[in-house]
Structure formats: C-alpha cells, structure tokens
Design an enzyme around this catalytic site. Structure first.
Site, mmCIF file in Angstrom:
data_model
loop_
_atom_site.group_PDB
_atom_site.id
_atom_site.type_symbol
_atom_site.label_atom_id
_atom_site.label_comp_id
_atom_site.label_asym_id
_atom_site.label_seq_id
_atom_site.Cartn_x
_atom_site.Cartn_y
_atom_site.Cartn_z
ATOM 1 N N CYS A 3 -14.732 17.642 60.702
ATOM 2 C CA CYS A 3 -15.011 16.426 59.932
ATOM 3 C C CYS A 3 -14.906 15.224 60.864
ATOM 4 O O CYS A 3 -13.863 15.002 61.484
ATOM 5 C CB CYS A 3 -14.030 16.301 58.766
ATOM 6 N N ASP A 29 -17.698 -0.085 61.323
ATOM 7 C CA ASP A 29 -18.814 0.855 61.196
ATOM 8 C C ASP A 29 -19.679 0.779 62.459
ATOM 9 O O ASP A 29 -19.955 -0.290 62.986
ATOM 10 C CB ASP A 29 -19.653 0.510 59.952
ATOM 11 N N ASN A 84 -19.894 5.545 48.610
ATOM 12 C CA ASN A 84 -20.997 6.419 48.231
ATOM 13 C C ASN A 84 -20.457 7.833 48.016
ATOM 14 O O ASN A 84 -19.728 8.357 48.859
ATOM 15 C CB ASN A 84 -22.058 6.422 49.333
ATOM 16 N N GLY A 90 -26.203 8.211 48.896
ATOM 17 C CA GLY A 90 -26.270 7.797 50.298
ATOM 18 C C GLY A 90 -25.082 8.231 51.127
ATOM 19 O O GLY A 90 -24.922 7.758 52.262
ATOM 20 N N THR A 92 -23.208 10.097 53.751
ATOM 21 C CA THR A 92 -23.593 10.893 54.924
ATOM 22 C C THR A 92 -22.392 11.527 55.610
ATOM 23 O O THR A 92 -22.551 12.486 56.362
ATOM 24 C CB THR A 92 -24.359 10.029 55.941
ATOM 25 N N HIS A 97 -14.415 7.387 52.051
ATOM 26 C CA HIS A 97 -14.351 6.108 52.769
ATOM 27 C C HIS A 97 -14.858 4.993 51.878
ATOM 28 O O HIS A 97 -15.711 5.214 51.016
ATOM 29 C CB HIS A 97 -15.133 6.152 54.085
ATOM 30 N N HIS A 99 -16.506 1.218 52.189
ATOM 31 C CA HIS A 99 -17.137 0.217 53.040
ATOM 32 C C HIS A 99 -16.690 -1.163 52.582
ATOM 33 O O HIS A 99 -16.739 -1.459 51.379
ATOM 34 C CB HIS A 99 -18.662 0.255 52.885
HETATM 35 P P1 5GP Z 1 -21.852 6.813 54.122
HETATM 36 O O1 5GP Z 1 -23.316 6.803 54.496
HETATM 37 O O2 5GP Z 1 -21.316 8.225 54.088
HETATM 38 O O3 5GP Z 1 -21.517 6.029 52.884
HETATM 39 O O4 5GP Z 1 -21.116 6.031 55.272
HETATM 40 C C1 5GP Z 1 -20.872 6.599 56.536
HETATM 41 C C2 5GP Z 1 -20.813 5.458 57.495
HETATM 42 O O5 5GP Z 1 -20.223 5.946 58.685
HETATM 43 C C3 5GP Z 1 -22.192 4.887 57.881
HETATM 44 O O6 5GP Z 1 -22.235 3.504 57.538
HETATM 45 C C4 5GP Z 1 -22.267 5.116 59.386
HETATM 46 O O7 5GP Z 1 -22.867 4.046 60.085
HETATM 47 C C5 5GP Z 1 -20.818 5.291 59.774
HETATM 48 N N1 5GP Z 1 -20.590 6.156 60.920
HETATM 49 C C6 5GP Z 1 -21.179 7.366 61.161
HETATM 50 N N2 5GP Z 1 -20.702 7.897 62.317
HETATM 51 C C7 5GP Z 1 -19.803 6.998 62.792
HETATM 52 C C8 5GP Z 1 -18.977 6.984 63.963
HETATM 53 O O8 5GP Z 1 -18.961 7.905 64.776
HETATM 54 N N3 5GP Z 1 -18.174 5.903 64.142
HETATM 55 C C9 5GP Z 1 -18.163 4.847 63.254
HETATM 56 N N4 5GP Z 1 -17.341 3.824 63.540
HETATM 57 N N5 5GP Z 1 -18.915 4.840 62.154
HETATM 58 C C10 5GP Z 1 -19.730 5.889 61.912
HETATM 59 ZN ZN ZN Z 2 -12.128 14.566 56.937
#
Ligand code: 5GP
Ligand code: ZN
Length: 110
Positions: A3, A29, A84, A90, A92, A97, A99
């Site tokens: 993870c 981010d 999300n 959305g 990923t 987490h 934001h």
């Molecule tokens: P989600 O799309 O799951 O709501 O948010 C995941 C967030 O993690 C995205 O905004 C993406 O830019 C961020 N993210 C993905 N990989 C990394 C990483 O390796 N380091 C950091 N600081 N952010 C990441």
């Molecule tokens: Zn985890």
C-alpha cells in the site's frame, strides 16, 4: 501490505510532510489540484471511508481535530475536505485519506 500510503506513513517512501503524530500523517499531494493540497492519512491501514466503524472512528475524529490546526499553520481559512471512496468517486489510492484543498475559489462540487 503493498500500500503506497502505508509505505509513506512508514517513511519507506518519502513525502513532503506538513504534520505528523503517532496516529496521523499530513503531507503535500504530489499532483496538487489547488495551490494548497494536503493529504491526511491514518497511520493504520483502512481502505477508505467504507472501512470506518464505531471501533476505529477515533482516528477519523483525531484527523478532524488536526485539520484546523494544520490549516491555520498553512494560513488558510477557507478550504474543502474531500475523501473519495471507490473508483466511481475517483479513489486511486486504497488507503483512507482526506484531501485539504485551498488557495483558490473551489467552485461547485462535482
Ligand atoms: P484519490 O485519487 O485516491 O482520492 O487521491 C490520491 C491522491 O494521492 C491523488 O491526489 C494523488 O495525486 C496523490 N498521490 C499519489 N501518489 C502519491 C505519492 O507518491 N506521493 C504523494 N505525496 N501523493 C501521491
Ligand atoms: Zn495502507
């Protein structure tokens, strides 16, 4: 567990940290969607909001106690908190987490 955010929480993958304590890590981010874009994660793995229960919700309460402190530290008063949950929303990264988005007019929710 494979993870990304568990690895960031463990320091195995570097991040630009904003705040850290025993339970929570906040870091910038990597692909900011606003001038200020910080992610808040529990250090323990939960896949998303879908994993929050009455038993583990204390860490979510703690994150929400930390968010205003970090926002003040960053000098923002107006901000949006987003989590999300699931692909259609959305999500990923499958580690809970939140934001924090700020620094511009954020517009209507999508
Ligand atoms: P989600 O799309 O799951 O709501 O948010 C995941 C967030 O993690 C995205 O905004 C993406 O830019 C961020 N993210 C993905 N990989 C990394 C990483 O390796 N380091 C950091 N600081 N952010 C990441
Ligand atoms: Zn985890």
């Amino acid at each position: 567990m494979d993870c990304l955010f568990c690895k960031i929480a463990a320091g195995e993958i570097p991040s630009n940290k904003v705040y850290e304590d025993e339970q929570v890590l906040a870091f910038y981010d990597i692909a900011p969607a606003a001038p200020v874009h910080v992610l808040f994660i529990p250090k323990t793995h939960l896949a998303g909001v879908r994993d929050v229960t009455a038993e583990n919700a204390t860490v979510v309460a703690h994150i929400f106690a930390v968010i205003p402190q970090v926002a003040a530290q960053l000098g923002v008063t107006d901000y949006r908190i987003v989590s999300n949950n699931g692909a259609d929303a959305g999500q990923t990264v499958q580690h809970l987490h939140f934001h924090l988005l700020a620094g511009r007019e954020l517009g209507a929710m999508g």
